[in-house]
Scaffold this active site. Structure first.
Site, short mmCIF file in Angstrom:
data_model
loop_
_atom_site.label_atom_id
_atom_site.label_comp_id
_atom_site.label_asym_id
_atom_site.label_seq_id
_atom_site.Cartn_x
_atom_site.Cartn_y
_atom_site.Cartn_z
N LYS A 13 -34.12 -39.58 24.21
CA LYS A 13 -34.51 -38.37 24.95
C LYS A 13 -35.10 -38.69 26.33
O LYS A 13 -34.88 -37.94 27.26
CB LYS A 13 -35.45 -37.49 24.12
CG LYS A 13 -36.81 -38.07 23.87
CD LYS A 13 -37.61 -37.15 22.95
CE LYS A 13 -38.82 -37.86 22.37
NZ LYS A 13 -39.74 -38.46 23.32
N ARG A 88 -46.15 -32.28 20.70
CA ARG A 88 -45.95 -33.20 19.58
C ARG A 88 -46.41 -32.60 18.25
O ARG A 88 -46.18 -33.17 17.20
CB ARG A 88 -46.78 -34.46 19.81
CG ARG A 88 -46.09 -35.53 20.68
CD ARG A 88 -45.63 -36.61 19.82
NE ARG A 88 -45.50 -37.98 20.21
CZ ARG A 88 -45.07 -38.55 21.30
NH1 ARG A 88 -44.76 -37.86 22.33
NH2 ARG A 88 -44.93 -39.84 21.38
N ARG A 127 -35.18 -52.25 22.30
CA ARG A 127 -35.88 -51.95 23.54
C ARG A 127 -37.16 -52.79 23.68
O ARG A 127 -37.48 -53.26 24.78
CB ARG A 127 -36.25 -50.46 23.57
CG ARG A 127 -36.87 -50.03 24.86
CD ARG A 127 -37.13 -48.54 24.88
NE ARG A 127 -38.21 -48.19 23.97
CZ ARG A 127 -38.60 -46.94 23.73
NH1 ARG A 127 -37.96 -45.93 24.30
NH2 ARG A 127 -39.60 -46.68 22.92
N ARG A 133 -42.18 -53.92 25.73
CA ARG A 133 -43.18 -52.84 25.63
C ARG A 133 -44.22 -53.18 24.58
O ARG A 133 -43.93 -53.25 23.39
CB ARG A 133 -42.48 -51.51 25.32
CG ARG A 133 -42.19 -50.76 26.60
CD ARG A 133 -41.56 -49.44 26.37
NE ARG A 133 -42.32 -48.54 25.52
CZ ARG A 133 -42.05 -47.24 25.45
NH1 ARG A 133 -41.10 -46.72 26.19
NH2 ARG A 133 -42.75 -46.48 24.65
N ARG A 144 -45.72 -43.95 14.49
CA ARG A 144 -45.17 -42.89 15.34
C ARG A 144 -44.07 -42.11 14.61
O ARG A 144 -44.00 -40.89 14.72
CB ARG A 144 -44.58 -43.47 16.63
CG ARG A 144 -45.64 -43.81 17.63
CD ARG A 144 -45.07 -44.04 19.01
NE ARG A 144 -45.96 -44.96 19.70
CZ ARG A 144 -45.70 -46.25 19.90
NH1 ARG A 144 -44.52 -46.74 19.56
NH2 ARG A 144 -46.58 -47.01 20.47
P1 AMP Z 1 -44.03 -41.65 24.07
O1 AMP Z 1 -43.76 -42.48 25.27
O2 AMP Z 1 -43.70 -40.20 24.25
O3 AMP Z 1 -43.40 -42.23 22.82
O4 AMP Z 1 -45.61 -41.68 23.81
C1 AMP Z 1 -46.30 -42.89 23.59
C2 AMP Z 1 -47.66 -42.60 23.00
O5 AMP Z 1 -48.44 -41.78 23.89
C3 AMP Z 1 -47.67 -41.84 21.69
O6 AMP Z 1 -47.45 -42.68 20.58
C4 AMP Z 1 -49.06 -41.23 21.70
O7 AMP Z 1 -50.05 -42.19 21.41
C5 AMP Z 1 -49.22 -40.85 23.16
N1 AMP Z 1 -48.70 -39.50 23.42
C6 AMP Z 1 -47.62 -39.16 24.19
N2 AMP Z 1 -47.43 -37.83 24.21
C7 AMP Z 1 -48.41 -37.29 23.44
C8 AMP Z 1 -48.76 -35.97 23.06
N3 AMP Z 1 -48.03 -34.91 23.45
N4 AMP Z 1 -49.84 -35.80 22.27
C9 AMP Z 1 -50.58 -36.84 21.86
N5 AMP Z 1 -50.30 -38.11 22.16
C10 AMP Z 1 -49.23 -38.36 22.95
#
Ligand code: AMP
Length: 194
Positions: A13, A88, A127, A133, A144
């Site tokens: 995404k 989320r 990745r 990362r 997650r």
């Molecule tokens: P992502 O890059 O979207 O996978 O986000 C990486 C991490 O950032 C997640 O595992 C959460 O710890 C935090 N995070 C990102 N978006 C949110 C959100 N909408 N609400 C809470 N935590 C978030």
């Protein structure tokens, strides 16, 4: 055009959100990227969220909602946005609805990246090796995905009920998914008489 991308980590995404952003000249608003930028900058927000990202847990809603509220009010988001990684959970989805209603805007479509956990995990490991990362430890990845099933899937169902959900075959290649998205967005445009 106000868009949202929903799907688990590894669903592609983020890649597609960047493409949409470039093709339609609307900002790509990724909460994960915003948190990682804050961490890299060593800001107070960054220090606060660093251990949370490392663990795979969610950052508290009040912090995340405030960040998005400010970001969507920025001038470059006036013509639209593609939101990635937010909402989320249901509380964030409700906050987003209220935020959009207050400024007289609605979501045009919610792009749902559907794929199996097996494929998601395979892609994330690839990745993690490629990009190094650090927040992609096996424990954080598992956490997650679990949170995605528990808290984000109800958000998918919420948008399905509104008729705005556009399910995509996210196991296909980047090019195939991209074509599927552009076809769906063309249809939306026609529906709006554009
Ligand atoms: P992502 O890059 O979207 O996978 O986000 C990486 C991490 O950032 C997640 O595992 C959460 O710890 C935090 N995070 C990102 N978006 C949110 C959100 N909408 N609400 C809470 N935590 C978030």
């Amino acid at each position: 055009m106000n868009l949202l991308v929903l799907g688990p980590q590894g669903s592609g995404k983020g890649t597609q959100a960047k493409r949409i952003s470039a093709a339609h000249r609307i900002p790509h608003v990724s909460t994960g990227d915003m948190f990682r930028t804050a961490i890299a900058a060593g800001s107070e927000l960054g220090r606060r969220v660093e251990p949370i990202l490392a663990s795979g847990e969610l950052v508290p809603d009040d912090l995340t909602v405030a960040l998005i509220r400010e970001r969507l009010a920025a001038p470059d988001a006036a013509e639209g946005f593609v939101l990635d990684g937010f909402p989320r959970n249901l509380a964030q989805a409700e906050a987003l609805d209220a935020m959009l209603e207050a400024i007289g805007r609605t979501l045009d479509a919610v792009l749902f990246f559907d794929l199996s956990d097996e494929v998601a995990i395979e892609r994330i490991h690839g990745r993690a090796i490629e990009e190094g990362r650090e927040d992609d430890t096996p424990e954080a990845v598992a956490r997650r995905l679990a949170i995605y099933h528990e808290q984000t899937e109800p958000v998918v169902e919420r948008y399905r009920a509104t008729g705005k959900l556009v399910p995509l075959h996210a196991e296909r290649t980047v090019e195939q998914v991209s074509t599927e998205i552009e076809d769906a967005l063309d249809l939306l445009g026609e529906g709006a008489g554009a």
